[in-house]
Design an enzyme around this catalytic site. Structure first.
Site: not given
Length: 392
Positions: A97, A282
């Site tokens: 992430d 992201d």
């Protein structure tokens, strides 16, 4: 039955978009960074269906040097891969992430974490007690536990004395965690946004193994439909996975995020008139998230129907839907309907989600990152983008 699947998908999207081998350790302990030749670490990202955990068969394991298999959790929703924690290393399936900066996995003391891999400090000879409390808040509520230090195996390198969180209460993730196909999250953002105020795994990797890395850079090639295997490289980029040259864009405020300036957003030939001028890369977000007003306008232009927090579109109209274009540093990055529509049986979901916060900016998740190869330069604080190759 379809309604039930939609609710399950909605829970999973809400969770993930709220950003959210033994031989390798032996090699890293034997060779010091000063004696290692600079090596680009290649981590294969295999885009395959993820069966129920009880019958899951991993094609390759942690013991194979430099290989972490990334799998999509639910169709094209999220990508996961295997890391190791402890000595000997215990395998954990994590979401990589770029939108967060903490590493967390479930603790052996967790009674509500389901049947998944759990960290047991008694089984690791390199465990160091920290004891500090850890809590991170998702849309459903807090996820909490406590901190520890141990050796983390990432792509064939051992990162020693890495602080991470052992989770004892994952209830903030909701029911999606129990069937989500992942154990935890490995954040690839900067130290500034670490909830635990710790040095991130990648930053520690640079400090400990810096001379063994050609560059303090990692890059994602996500294997979307028809794109073959994906790859995460640590130490540089792989030009065979993108076309032309990378367009490097300097990072903007706020510090800690992989955020770049956003010039404008187009739907076809129309300017969305978005007042948000920041885009965060992201990899932990499944969708593209933007200010609700802007996303609502795009959805209306596409003829989408809002259901709870997701938008559905007529699958039969995909070929006539216009492109959605994000202009970054003067460079247009266009997505066609095949890129931004997620097919789920007879239902087609729009790969965008609205954020009602007044300060909401754009978050470019996997819907965008499957189309565009992305590189993250930690030292020079910049992001590189290029059209990803297909079928390689």
């Amino acid at each position: 039955m379809q309604e039930g699947r939609n609710k399950q998908l909605l829970l999973l999207l809400a969770t993930i978009t709220s950003s959210i081998g033994a031989t390798a350790i032996a090699m890293a302990e034997r060779d010091s960074p000063s004696t290692l030749e600079p090596t680009l670490m290649r981590i294969p990202l295999a885009k395959v269906a993820l069966p129920p955990r009880g019958v899951h068969h991993r094609q390759r394991g942690l013991a194979e040097k430099g290989e972490i298999i990334l799998r999509d959790v639910y169709q094209d929703v999220a990508y996961t891969g295997v890391i190791g924690i402890g000595t000997p290393p215990r395998e954990f399936t994590v979401i990589f992430d770029t939108g967060s900066s903490d590493l967390w996995v479930p603790s052996a003391l967790c009674k509500v974490c389901g049947h998944r891999n759990k960290y047991n400090s008694d089984s690791s000879s390199t465990f160091k007690r920290d004891g500090g409390r850890f809590e991170i808040t998702y849309m459903g509520g807090p996820v909490s536990g406590y901190l520890a230090e141990d050796t983390v195996t990432l792509g064939g390198y051992a990162v020693r004395n890495q602080t991470f969180a052992q989770i004892t209460n994952p209830l903030g993730l909701g029911t999606s965690y129990l069937g989500g196909g992942y154990d935890g999250v490995l954040g690839l953002g900067f130290d500034e946004i670490s909830v635990a105020n710790t040095v991130t795994p990648f930053h520690n990797l640079i400090q400990q193994q810096g001379k063994a890395l050609p560059e303090p850079v990692f890059a994602f090639y996500l294997g979307g439909e028809g794109a073959g295997l994906g790859e995460l490289t640590v130490g540089g980029t792989d030009p065979s996975h993108y076309l032309g040259q990378l367009h490097w864009v300097p990072l903007e405020e706020p510090p800690g995020y992989w955020a770049v300036g956003l010039d404008r957003v187009h739907l076809g030939a129309q300017d969305s008139q978005s007042k948000a001028h920041l885009a965060v890369m992201d990899s932990g977000a499944s969708l593209i998230i933007g200010p609700k007003r802007d996303v609502d306008a795009i959805a209306e232009g596409l003829g989408a129907t809002a259901t709870n927090r997701i938008y559905t579109v007529d699958c039969g109209k995909r070929k006539t839907m216009p492109t959605i274009e994000f202009v970054v540093d003067g460079q247009p990055y266009a997505l066609n309907a095949d890129d931004y529509v997620i097919e789920d049986g007879p239902l087609c979901l729009l790969g965008l989600q609205g954020d009602e916060h007044m300060s909401a900016q754009w978050i470019l998740g996997d819907v965008f990152l499957r189309k565009y190869y992305s590189a993250y330069d930690y030292k020079n604080k910049r992001v590189g983008l290029a059209l990803a190759t297909k079928g390689s």
